[in-house]
Design an enzyme around this catalytic site. Structure first.
Site, mmCIF file in Angstrom:
data_model
loop_
_atom_site.group_PDB
_atom_site.id
_atom_site.type_symbol
_atom_site.label_atom_id
_atom_site.label_comp_id
_atom_site.label_asym_id
_atom_site.label_seq_id
_atom_site.Cartn_x
_atom_site.Cartn_y
_atom_site.Cartn_z
ATOM 1 N N ASP A 12 3.822 -6.084 -7.506
ATOM 2 C CA ASP A 12 4.317 -4.814 -6.801
ATOM 3 C C ASP A 12 3.816 -4.858 -5.246
ATOM 4 O O ASP A 12 2.846 -5.620 -5.014
ATOM 5 C CB ASP A 12 3.871 -3.385 -7.575
ATOM 6 C CG ASP A 12 4.102 -2.251 -6.642
ATOM 7 O OD1 ASP A 12 5.333 -2.231 -6.468
ATOM 8 O OD2 ASP A 12 3.288 -1.431 -6.540
ATOM 9 N N ASP A 14 3.969 -1.772 -2.566
ATOM 10 C CA ASP A 14 3.303 -0.587 -2.149
ATOM 11 C C ASP A 14 2.241 -0.184 -2.992
ATOM 12 O O ASP A 14 2.308 -0.015 -4.229
ATOM 13 C CB ASP A 14 4.318 0.768 -1.925
ATOM 14 C CG ASP A 14 5.378 0.332 -0.972
ATOM 15 O OD1 ASP A 14 5.158 0.044 0.281
ATOM 16 O OD2 ASP A 14 6.225 -0.189 -1.219
ATOM 17 N N GLY A 47 10.319 -2.115 -5.752
ATOM 18 C CA GLY A 47 11.508 -1.078 -5.435
ATOM 19 C C GLY A 47 12.526 -1.372 -4.342
ATOM 20 O O GLY A 47 13.518 -0.707 -4.332
ATOM 21 N N LYS A 186 12.056 -3.315 -13.197
ATOM 22 C CA LYS A 186 11.547 -4.483 -12.906
ATOM 23 C C LYS A 186 11.460 -5.335 -14.032
ATOM 24 O O LYS A 186 11.725 -6.671 -13.999
ATOM 25 C CB LYS A 186 10.087 -4.140 -12.266
ATOM 26 C CG LYS A 186 10.003 -3.497 -11.062
ATOM 27 C CD LYS A 186 8.547 -3.242 -10.623
ATOM 28 C CE LYS A 186 8.511 -2.624 -9.149
ATOM 29 N NZ LYS A 186 7.218 -2.401 -8.714
ATOM 30 N N ASP A 209 0.787 -0.379 -9.412
ATOM 31 C CA ASP A 209 -0.014 0.778 -9.451
ATOM 32 C C ASP A 209 0.950 2.173 -9.597
ATOM 33 O O ASP A 209 0.453 3.185 -9.833
ATOM 34 C CB ASP A 209 -0.657 1.070 -7.768
ATOM 35 C CG ASP A 209 0.481 1.247 -6.908
ATOM 36 O OD1 ASP A 209 0.345 2.376 -6.198
ATOM 37 O OD2 ASP A 209 1.566 0.608 -6.753
ATOM 38 N N ASN A 212 7.144 3.102 -11.489
ATOM 39 C CA ASN A 212 8.091 1.928 -11.785
ATOM 40 C C ASN A 212 7.618 0.564 -11.822
ATOM 41 O O ASN A 212 8.360 -0.346 -12.100
ATOM 42 C CB ASN A 212 9.120 1.987 -10.443
ATOM 43 C CG ASN A 212 8.178 0.969 -9.326
ATOM 44 O OD1 ASN A 212 7.025 1.266 -9.014
ATOM 45 N ND2 ASN A 212 9.044 0.863 -8.235
#
Length: 259
Positions: A12, A14, A47, A186, A209, A212
């Site tokens: 991921d 962010d 995302g 995802k 984290d 999503n």
């Protein structure tokens, strides 16, 4: 890299691959270089859309990506999958947003980002991302395929769920909700990559984290939560590493003997 990697690691962005100042830590860049030497494939799973993260891909030297929560997939620069939203569904959502809810909409594909209007919610959201506000074009979906929409709002997405069963709604930040075809995630994009490249039986890892990342954590063999993660991810994680500002990626990879 050989045709078949020894393992695949999904990151991921962010709050995970990126530190709080939205850059990639040197310890992470070095760890990714070591992964590649060990014939392990690093893949971004985000995302965000591809055009939005080109600089991060360049900085981290990662050229494979599961973008827009699985709606678009690139393997080593090669585009292998897109999941476009039906324009008639987009039209219904745009009209409902404008006329019933007064919620601005953003339109995303691999190459462009557009917004329905220059509004305060758009200014707040893109300032939060530390990005420039995209151009305004409410008719984007008439002339370009769209794989993800954003509702630019701090609340109100619950009004859409029953009206748009064709779509999935996931709050990704305090200021926006990601919208894509129902069943998308995802994990959905990861499965498309594994199927397309014949990567069955290869050990998979994922760092995340946020909310999503849940489906991705349920899919991979070894889910690794960042120290700064949301509570639901902790329950799914095989290991909780340090936070995104404290060498969490490097330490998590070391824990599993990947570097």
């Amino acid at each position: 890299m050989m045709n078949k990697p020894n393992a695949i690691v999904f990151f991921d962005l962010d709050g995970t691959l990126l530190t709080s100042d939205v850059t990639v830590a040197k310890s992470t860049i070095d760890a990714i270089a070591q992964l590649k030497k060990n014939n392990i494939l690093p893949v971004i799973a985000t995302g965000r859309t591809v055009c939005e993260v080109q600089h991060i891909m360049h900085q981290s030297n990662i050229d494979s990506i599961i973008a827009m929560n699985g709606q678009s997939v690139f393997y080593q620069g090669e585009h292998i999958f897109s999941n476009n939203i039906d324009p008639t569904v987009i039209e219904r959502l745009v009209n409902f947003s404008k006329n019933q809810k007064n919620i601005p909409v953003a339109f995303y594909n691999d190459k462009l980002m557009r917004i329905s209007e220059l509004s305060e919610p758009a200014k707040v959201f893109y300032a939060y991302l530390k990005q420039n506000i995209p151009p305004v074009d409410i008719n984007t979906y008439h002339h370009a395929p769209i794989q993800m929409l954003l509702l630019l709002c701090q609340s109100g997405e619950e009004h859409y769920i029953d009206l748009f069963p064709e779509l999935t709604f996931v709050r990704n930040t305090p200021y926006c909700v990601d919208v894509f075809n129902s069943g998308g995630s995802k994990a959905f994009g990861i499965q498309k990559l594994l199927e397309n490249k014949g990567f069955s039986g290869i050990p998979t890892y994922a760092f995340g984290d946020g909310l999503n990342d849940i489906e991705m954590f349920q899919l991979v063999d070894n889910p690794i939560a960042m120290g700064n993660c949301v509570e639901p991810l902790k329950k799914l994680a095989k290991f909780i590493t340090d936070n995104n500002n404290n060498n969490g990626i490097e330490n998590g990879l070391k824990h599993f003997g990947l570097i």
